[in-house]
Design an enzyme around this catalytic site. Structure first.
Site, PDB file in Angstrom:
ATOM      1  CB  CYS A 172      34.422 -12.326 -22.704  1.00  0.00           C
ATOM      2  SG  CYS A 172      35.114 -10.993 -21.970  1.00  0.00           S
TER       3      CYS A 172
ATOM      4  CB  CYS B 247      37.576 -10.884 -18.603  1.00  0.00           C
ATOM      5  SG  CYS B 247      36.141  -9.757 -18.773  1.00  0.00           S
ATOM      6  CB  SER B 248      36.121 -15.351 -18.595  1.00  0.00           C
ATOM      7  OG  SER B 248      35.868 -15.028 -17.406  1.00  0.00           O
ATOM      8  CB  CYS B 249      31.624 -10.830 -20.093  1.00  0.00           C
ATOM      9  SG  CYS B 249      32.812  -9.595 -19.527  1.00  0.00           S
TER      10      CYS B 249
END
Lengths: 213, 99
Positions: free
Chosen positions: A118, A121-123
């Site tokens: 991602c 962000c950090s999906c």
């Protein structure tokens, strides 16, 4: 953090004291998160126990859920087809809660190796893989995986032959991704539980492949 | 709302840099790719980020890009790709664009 201490006479050598959580900087976002949580609890939108229970449930998720699905898909081609169509519905068949965010499974084949990131962000598919590893959230992984995927994979010990396409999936919007790894050779006699034991978090992220000697 | 593109369409991502909560990464802006899968319509996160309802929902597509089209100096093999989800209003047909 320069303070040192020694434990007892058996081990006279001092080591640096580990910093407490509060020793890190308190950021605006951390303050805002706490403030919003307190407000929601004060206004009885939910209780402190609701919040604790939700956090505990999130923390209890692990790659074992995803691994069970992968093993089941290897053994049941019809289930695999349904999983590739709709992971969340397929999870429900196995009484696994995949959450409400749609997850897409992408299948590794002899021609395509898939890997997820991602960049924004950090999906991450937390419901099926648990919380993401710290490196998954790092700026280095997020920026480099799309830019030089093969170099990053190599650092994970994974070398993909040049005639295999490396396909990076960037989780930028409404979907989360998981990799359906290839079933390794020599596993024909294994049952579902044993197969699930082969399926690791990292091979469902796609930074590695399942290798059996 | 009906979807403007179908699987197989060649598309170009808008080369625009609006402020706000945008989910189209910089590295694909202005780049060309191919629609690889239709995803359901979703409320627009660019609106929802500011407390609005994001309606009507926006079609979202998976778009496949060749790494060589994303990065001029890509070091890997020709066949390598990146695939990501892009909202319809970030996409235009390839021929419409004179860039």
């Amino acid at each position: 953090m320069s303070e040192t201490h020694s434990h007892d006479d058996d081990w006279p050598y001092p080591h640096p004291q580990q910093p407490d959580i509060e020793d890190g900087p308190l950021t605006d976002l951390m303050i805002m998160t706490d403030a919003v949580a307190e407000l929601l609890i004060d206004k009885e939108v939910f209780s402190a126990d609701d919040m604790r229970r939700t956090l505990e449930a999130i923390d209890s998720k692990s790659p074992a859920e995803g691994a069970r699905m992968v093993a089941h898909a290897w053994l049941d081609p019809d289930f695999k087809a349904r999983m590739l169509e709709d992971v969340n519905a397929a999870a429900e068949e196995m009484s696994i809660d995949a959450g409400t965010i749609p997850i897409l499974a992408v299948e590794n084949t002899k021609d395509i190796h898939n890997v997820i990131v991602c960049t924004l962000c950090s999906c991450y598919p937390k419901y099926l893989l648990g919380l993401p590893p710290d490196w998954y959230k790092s700026r280095a992984y997020r920026s480099r995986l799309v830019r030089e995927p093969r170099a990053v994979l190599k650092e994970f010990g994974t070398e993909i032959p040049d005639d295999v396409e490396v396909r990076v999936h960037d989780s930028t919007a409404e979907l989360r991704y998981m990799i359906l790894p290839m079933r390794p050779k020599g596993t024909e006699d294994m049952d579902e539980e044993a197969l699930a034991g082969l399926v690791t978090r990292d091979c469902m992220i796609g930074v590695t492949v399942i290798d059996r000697d | 709302m009906s979807a403007r593109f179908i699987v197989g369409d060649r598309v170009r991502v808008r080369q625009a840099y609006p402020p706000g909560h945008v989910r189209t990464p910089y590295y694909v802006r202005g780049k060309e790719g191919v629609v690889s899968r239709m995803i359901a319509e979703h409320p627009n996160p660019e609106e929802r980020a500011y407390g609005r309802d994001g309606l009507p929902p926006v079609p979202v597509y998976r778009v496949l890009f060749r790494q060589n089209d994303l990065w001029q100096d890509y070091q890997g093999p020709e066949g390598d790709t990146t695939e990501l989800d892009i909202q319809e209003h970030w996409l235009g047909p390839l021929e419409e664009d004179g860039e």
